[in-house]
Design a protein around this motif. Sequence first.
Motif, PDB file in Angstrom:
ATOM      1  N   UNK A 101       5.880  31.201  83.055  1.00  0.00           N
ATOM      2  CA  UNK A 101       7.103  30.472  83.396  1.00  0.00           C
ATOM      3  C   UNK A 101       6.799  29.021  83.734  1.00  0.00           C
ATOM      4  N   UNK A 102       5.741  28.796  84.507  1.00  0.00           N
ATOM      5  CA  UNK A 102       5.382  27.431  84.900  1.00  0.00           C
ATOM      6  C   UNK A 102       4.958  26.596  83.697  1.00  0.00           C
ATOM      7  N   UNK A 103       4.201  27.204  82.783  1.00  0.00           N
ATOM      8  CA  UNK A 103       3.773  26.487  81.575  1.00  0.00           C
ATOM      9  C   UNK A 103       4.977  26.067  80.747  1.00  0.00           C
ATOM     10  N   UNK A 104       5.926  26.981  80.582  1.00  0.00           N
ATOM     11  CA  UNK A 104       7.115  26.678  79.796  1.00  0.00           C
ATOM     12  C   UNK A 104       7.965  25.598  80.457  1.00  0.00           C
ATOM     13  N   UNK A 105       8.144  25.690  81.759  1.00  0.00           N
ATOM     14  CA  UNK A 105       8.946  24.686  82.459  1.00  0.00           C
ATOM     15  C   UNK A 105       8.282  23.310  82.387  1.00  0.00           C
ATOM     16  N   UNK A 106       6.964  23.284  82.523  1.00  0.00           N
ATOM     17  CA  UNK A 106       6.240  22.008  82.400  1.00  0.00           C
ATOM     18  C   UNK A 106       6.421  21.429  81.001  1.00  0.00           C
ATOM     19  N   UNK A 107       6.271  22.277  79.982  1.00  0.00           N
ATOM     20  CA  UNK A 107       6.381  21.804  78.596  1.00  0.00           C
ATOM     21  C   UNK A 107       7.775  21.266  78.315  1.00  0.00           C
ATOM     22  N   UNK A 108       8.790  21.994  78.740  1.00  0.00           N
ATOM     23  CA  UNK A 108      10.162  21.552  78.500  1.00  0.00           C
ATOM     24  C   UNK A 108      10.476  20.272  79.265  1.00  0.00           C
ATOM     25  N   UNK A 109       9.869  20.100  80.426  1.00  0.00           N
ATOM     26  CA  UNK A 109      10.091  18.888  81.216  1.00  0.00           C
ATOM     27  C   UNK A 109       9.410  17.668  80.604  1.00  0.00           C
ATOM     28  N   UNK A 110       8.452  17.892  79.709  1.00  0.00           N
ATOM     29  CA  UNK A 110       7.751  16.799  79.029  1.00  0.00           C
ATOM     30  C   UNK A 110       7.808  17.026  77.515  1.00  0.00           C
ATOM     31  N   UNK A 111       8.930  17.532  77.043  1.00  0.00           N
ATOM     32  CA  UNK A 111       9.033  17.977  75.655  1.00  0.00           C
ATOM     33  C   UNK A 111       8.812  16.831  74.677  1.00  0.00           C
ATOM     34  N   UNK A 112       9.332  15.651  74.972  1.00  0.00           N
ATOM     35  CA  UNK A 112       9.191  14.537  74.036  1.00  0.00           C
ATOM     36  C   UNK A 112       7.722  14.193  73.792  1.00  0.00           C
TER      37      UNK A 112
END
Length: 508
Positions: A101-112
């Motif tokens: 969950x943390x990995x996904x949230x981090x990735x989506x928060x820096x998606x660009x």
Amino acid sequence: MRRARQRRYQVHPYRADPQWSRGMTKGTEGDRPDHAKPELQPRGARHKGNRPINQAEAAERFLAAPRHQQQHDTRLWTLRQRRDDQMWAMPEWEEMRSLASAIKEHTLSHLDAYLEMFEANAKANGVVVHWAKDAAEHNAIVLDLLQRRGAKTLIKSKSMLTEECGLRADLAKAGVEVVETDLGERIQQLDDEDPSHVVVPAVHKLRTDVAKVFAATIGSDPENDDPPYLAGAQRDATRPLILNAGAGMTGANFLVAETGAVVVCTNEGNADLCANIPNLHIVSVGIEKLVPRTEDLAIFVRMLSRSALGSPITQYTSHFRGPRKGGEMHVVLVDNGRSERLGMEEFWTSLKCIRCGACMNTCPVYRRSGGLSYGATYSGPIGLIIDPTFNARKYSNLPFASTLNGSCTNVCPVKINIHEQIYAWRKVLVRQHETPFVKRAAMKAAGALFSRPAIYRAAIERTNDALASLPRFVIYNGLNAWGKGREMPHPPAETFHQWYFRNRGGRP
């Protein structure tokens, strides 16, 4: 033939349960007495333009086919139980969920930033990267690639994104034949139906249904519904199409930003055929499928198949890093509303979904109503929060097709708060007046009743008296939606409020 561009980790098929190798999760088993009368497969929701999908009506038709409903429920609950077995065998399971969950949230928060990193590394590997803002642009890019190379046949592995984009229909209009190579997807394609589950597309079918479809489309024996025979018949019919295809397409379970790799997980090996036999390999993938590093990928590979099917790992985990010698590899990164959803404060974490289907396997509504009753690409609990982002009016009924029991949230490997988002969508749809007038009026009346304790208590007492004395035909009628499939609860001798004052005399 070995491919230098591809690293594949293969494990032996799961053999502990003999039903596994009989195609159980593809919807091709289904033991039945030889004397049983065939039961017609119920069809899905009826589409009427942009009018709201009537999921309840389609669910009623599914429930009216008891053999289909019971088999569907049993199959999916078996997958849920197998998932639980895997969970209890891994003491670190909850830690893995939190980390995923943390990995996904981090990735989506820096998606660009990660999208740009993936593009740069994929291009360095010899991959051509395309960007599609919506379904129409995605389909146009794919069609242009095919037409430039004169490809008239496209072999394709399972991809929910292409279903979301309506790719097959658009390519058919342009004269391109699309051949699904996943067994469940091929069954659904030959039966002119959408997939009913994100992992097991034909799970709603009995093996007799499959035998009927194959007999009508590929000429198999209509009286032979043995799963190995049906799988073999489909393989024999499809393999020549694969060998002569002009192009191949895969989806992607994950994209690795640091390497530019495309990772595809399958149990049949069909994605490897689609990627390697034709000279042109097209990858169609949503922009949310990114993970930052190969190291991060490991946790998702461990959790995906365990959550989906209760198996330790998929049979094939394929890493495509670039085009094979003499070939081309193109990746189409698709938005199609994902950026907009990323900006939705209450719903952006739905983009963490890894399409394992665990929420579907546990959902009591989905298990008993079938995926096609939702009338959308994504069904079950995750569909209830994704579909309204595409069309709030058409899918306005779906968030109400839930008991809000929270089981979906409990099994989600990336900890999406699914039931809370379903409830949040209900509030949004009411505010936007996307719910029926009768429902809005009933909720307004209920709100007025519940906000007045004295009137509420009096109404409860009168209702209990009525249930105890009125004839059955008065209680069970068209106005009583609850009574269509259930018995009304037996009225108690006294309400809790009456009991409390009788025993406590009003004392706290």
